[in-house]
Design an enzyme around this catalytic site. Sequence first.
Site, PDB file in Angstrom:
ATOM      1  N   HIS A   1     -10.473   1.600  11.437  1.00 57.49           N
ATOM      2  CA  HIS A   1      -9.554   0.689  10.762  1.00 57.49           C
ATOM      3  C   HIS A   1      -8.101   1.006  11.107  1.00 57.49           C
ATOM      4  CE1 HIS A   1      -7.084  -0.513   7.205  1.00 57.49           C
ATOM      5  NE2 HIS A   1      -7.770  -1.629   7.355  1.00 57.49           N
TER       6      HIS A   1
ATOM      7  N   VAL B   1       0.437   3.163   7.463  1.00 60.61           N
ATOM      8  CA  VAL B   1      -1.005   3.201   7.678  1.00 60.61           C
ATOM      9  C   VAL B   1      -1.374   4.664   7.891  1.00 60.61           C
ATOM     10  CG1 VAL B   1      -2.957   2.327   9.006  1.00 60.61           C
ATOM     11  CG2 VAL B   1      -0.877   0.950   8.831  1.00 60.61           C
TER      12      VAL B   1
ATOM     13  N   TRP C   1       0.835  -1.209   0.000  1.00 59.17           N
ATOM     14  CA  TRP C   1       0.000   0.000   0.000  1.00 59.17           C
ATOM     15  C   TRP C   1       0.862   1.247   0.000  1.00 59.17           C
ATOM     16  CZ3 TRP C   1      -5.175   1.186  -0.089  1.00 59.17           C
ATOM     17  CH2 TRP C   1      -6.052   0.104  -0.096  1.00 59.17           C
TER      18      TRP C   1
ATOM     19  N   PHE D   1      11.546  -1.768  13.290  1.00 54.79           N
ATOM     20  CA  PHE D   1      10.169  -1.286  13.190  1.00 54.79           C
ATOM     21  C   PHE D   1      10.111  -0.086  12.260  1.00 54.79           C
ATOM     22  CE2 PHE D   1       6.402   1.005  14.792  1.00 54.79           C
ATOM     23  CZ  PHE D   1       5.484  -0.016  14.762  1.00 54.79           C
TER      24      PHE D   1
ATOM     25  N   GLY E   1     -11.196   7.874   8.229  1.00 57.63           N
ATOM     26  CA  GLY E   1     -12.377   8.261   8.984  1.00 57.63           C
ATOM     27  C   GLY E   1     -13.023   7.131   9.753  1.00 57.63           C
TER      28      GLY E   1
ATOM     29  N   ARG F   1       8.787  11.214   6.152  1.00 62.22           N
ATOM     30  CA  ARG F   1       9.557  10.185   6.848  1.00 62.22           C
ATOM     31  C   ARG F   1      10.050   9.068   5.924  1.00 62.22           C
ATOM     32  NH1 ARG F   1       5.896  12.596   9.899  1.00 62.22           N
ATOM     33  NH2 ARG F   1       6.255  12.860  12.117  1.00 62.22           N
TER      34      ARG F   1
END
Length: 155
Positions: free
Chosen positions: A88, A81, A25, A113, A85, A127
Amino acid sequence: MSGAGAPTIAVDGAGLRVTVVAALWHTTIMDGLLGGACRALEQAGVTDVTVVRVPGSFELPVVAARAAAQGADAVVALGVVVRGGTPHFDYVCQAATMGLTDVATRSGVPVGFGLLTVDDEQQALDRAGLEGSREDKGAEAVEAALATVHALRGL
Protein backbone atom coordinates in the site's frame (compact mmCIF):
# COMPACT_ATOMS: atom_id res chain seq x y z
CA MET A 1 18.57 12.89 8.39
CA SER A 2 17.72 14.93 5.34
CA GLY A 3 17.99 18.70 5.48
CA ALA A 4 21.75 18.95 5.14
CA GLY A 5 22.56 21.44 2.42
CA ALA A 6 19.01 22.84 2.24
CA PRO A 7 18.86 26.38 0.83
CA THR A 8 17.56 29.34 2.73
CA ILE A 9 14.57 30.59 0.78
CA ALA A 10 12.77 33.80 1.62
CA VAL A 11 10.33 35.29 -0.88
CA ASP A 12 7.62 37.90 -0.85
CA GLY A 13 4.23 36.28 -1.23
CA ALA A 14 2.18 39.47 -1.07
CA GLY A 15 -0.69 39.39 -3.55
CA LEU A 16 -0.41 35.66 -4.21
CA ARG A 17 -3.35 33.29 -3.94
CA VAL A 18 -2.28 29.99 -2.34
CA THR A 19 -4.25 26.82 -1.68
CA VAL A 20 -2.98 24.36 0.92
CA VAL A 21 -4.29 20.82 0.50
CA ALA A 22 -3.71 18.74 3.62
CA ALA A 23 -4.50 15.10 4.36
CA LEU A 24 -6.26 14.06 7.56
CA TRP A 25 -4.35 10.86 8.41
CA HIS A 26 -1.80 11.07 11.29
CA THR A 27 -3.37 14.05 13.07
CA THR A 28 -0.41 15.16 15.17
CA ILE A 29 2.00 15.09 12.24
CA MET A 30 -0.48 16.80 9.93
CA ASP A 31 -1.18 19.50 12.53
CA GLY A 32 2.57 20.20 12.57
CA LEU A 33 2.89 20.29 8.78
CA LEU A 34 -0.15 22.53 8.40
CA GLY A 35 1.00 24.80 11.22
CA GLY A 36 4.41 25.19 9.59
CA ALA A 37 2.85 25.94 6.23
CA CYS A 38 0.53 28.56 7.70
CA ARG A 39 3.39 30.23 9.59
CA ALA A 40 5.51 30.34 6.43
CA LEU A 41 2.63 31.82 4.42
CA GLU A 42 2.08 34.50 7.05
CA GLN A 43 5.80 35.32 7.19
CA ALA A 44 5.85 35.65 3.39
CA GLY A 45 2.92 38.06 3.47
CA VAL A 46 0.39 35.76 1.79
CA THR A 47 -3.10 36.77 2.91
CA ASP A 48 -5.22 34.95 0.31
CA VAL A 49 -4.98 31.39 1.65
CA THR A 50 -7.46 28.56 1.27
CA VAL A 51 -6.96 25.38 3.30
CA VAL A 52 -8.69 22.23 2.07
CA ARG A 53 -8.57 19.00 4.07
CA VAL A 54 -8.81 15.69 2.22
CA PRO A 55 -9.12 12.14 3.57
CA GLY A 56 -5.59 11.00 2.72
CA SER A 57 -2.50 11.53 0.60
CA PHE A 58 -4.00 9.70 -2.37
CA GLU A 59 -6.58 12.50 -2.68
CA LEU A 60 -4.05 15.34 -2.77
CA PRO A 61 -3.58 15.49 -6.59
CA VAL A 62 -7.24 15.81 -7.58
CA VAL A 63 -7.82 18.70 -5.18
CA ALA A 64 -4.51 20.30 -6.15
CA ALA A 65 -5.59 20.12 -9.80
CA ARG A 66 -8.90 21.81 -9.04
CA ALA A 67 -7.16 24.56 -7.05
CA ALA A 68 -4.76 25.19 -9.92
CA ALA A 69 -7.62 25.30 -12.42
CA GLN A 70 -9.52 27.77 -10.23
CA GLY A 71 -6.73 30.33 -10.18
CA ALA A 72 -4.36 29.51 -7.34
CA ASP A 73 -0.91 31.01 -7.94
CA ALA A 74 0.56 28.10 -5.99
CA VAL A 75 -0.64 24.93 -4.31
CA VAL A 76 0.97 23.34 -1.28
CA ALA A 77 0.27 19.63 -0.81
CA LEU A 78 0.77 18.17 2.67
CA GLY A 79 0.46 14.55 3.66
CA VAL A 80 2.19 11.64 5.33
CA VAL A 81 2.42 7.99 4.39
CA VAL A 82 4.07 5.63 6.86
CA ARG A 83 5.48 2.37 5.53
CA GLY A 84 3.55 -0.66 6.66
CA GLY A 85 3.70 -4.36 5.98
CA THR A 86 1.91 -4.25 2.63
CA PRO A 87 2.62 -2.68 -0.77
CA HIS A 88 0.00 0.00 0.00
CA PHE A 89 2.82 2.42 0.91
CA ASP A 90 4.45 2.08 -2.51
CA TYR A 91 1.21 2.54 -4.41
CA VAL A 92 0.03 5.58 -2.46
CA CYS A 93 3.44 7.27 -2.51
CA GLN A 94 3.88 6.74 -6.22
CA ALA A 95 0.33 7.79 -7.11
CA ALA A 96 0.47 10.94 -4.98
CA THR A 97 3.93 11.92 -6.21
CA MET A 98 3.15 11.34 -9.86
CA GLY A 99 -0.24 13.01 -9.51
CA LEU A 100 1.20 16.14 -7.92
CA THR A 101 3.97 16.27 -10.53
CA ASP A 102 1.35 15.98 -13.25
CA VAL A 103 -0.68 18.83 -11.74
CA ALA A 104 2.34 21.13 -11.71
CA THR A 105 3.56 20.33 -15.20
CA ARG A 106 0.14 20.37 -16.88
CA SER A 107 -1.17 23.48 -15.16
CA GLY A 108 2.04 25.47 -14.86
CA VAL A 109 1.08 26.20 -11.25
CA PRO A 110 3.83 25.39 -8.73
CA VAL A 111 2.99 22.63 -6.27
CA GLY A 112 4.93 22.65 -3.01
CA PHE A 113 5.66 19.03 -2.18
CA GLY A 114 5.04 18.44 1.51
CA LEU A 115 4.31 14.73 1.32
CA LEU A 116 6.29 12.83 3.92
CA THR A 117 7.04 9.26 2.86
CA VAL A 118 8.65 7.64 5.88
CA ASP A 119 9.52 4.28 7.34
CA ASP A 120 8.08 5.01 10.78
CA GLU A 121 6.16 7.61 12.74
CA GLN A 122 9.30 9.00 14.42
CA GLN A 123 10.76 9.97 11.05
CA ALA A 124 7.57 11.90 10.33
CA LEU A 125 7.60 13.59 13.72
CA ASP A 126 11.22 14.66 13.09
CA ARG A 127 10.09 16.46 9.91
CA ALA A 128 6.68 17.78 11.01
CA GLY A 129 7.70 21.19 12.36
CA LEU A 130 6.53 20.37 15.86
CA GLU A 131 8.39 21.33 19.01
CA GLY A 132 11.41 19.05 19.05
CA SER A 133 11.27 18.35 15.29
CA ARG A 134 14.51 18.70 13.36
CA GLU A 135 12.79 19.99 10.22
CA ASP A 136 9.64 21.81 9.15
CA LYS A 137 8.60 20.29 5.84
CA GLY A 138 5.30 22.21 5.81
CA ALA A 139 7.19 25.51 5.82
CA GLU A 140 9.71 24.21 3.30
CA ALA A 141 6.92 23.21 0.89
CA VAL A 142 5.50 26.75 1.08
CA GLU A 143 8.90 28.33 0.51
CA ALA A 144 9.55 26.12 -2.52
CA ALA A 145 6.15 26.86 -4.05
CA LEU A 146 6.47 30.63 -3.59
CA ALA A 147 10.03 30.70 -4.90
CA THR A 148 8.88 28.75 -7.96
CA VAL A 149 6.10 31.27 -8.62
CA HIS A 150 8.74 34.01 -8.73
CA ALA A 151 11.08 31.88 -10.88
CA LEU A 152 8.32 31.30 -13.42
CA ARG A 153 7.43 34.99 -13.47
CA GLY A 154 11.07 35.77 -14.16
CA LEU A 155 11.15 33.72 -17.37
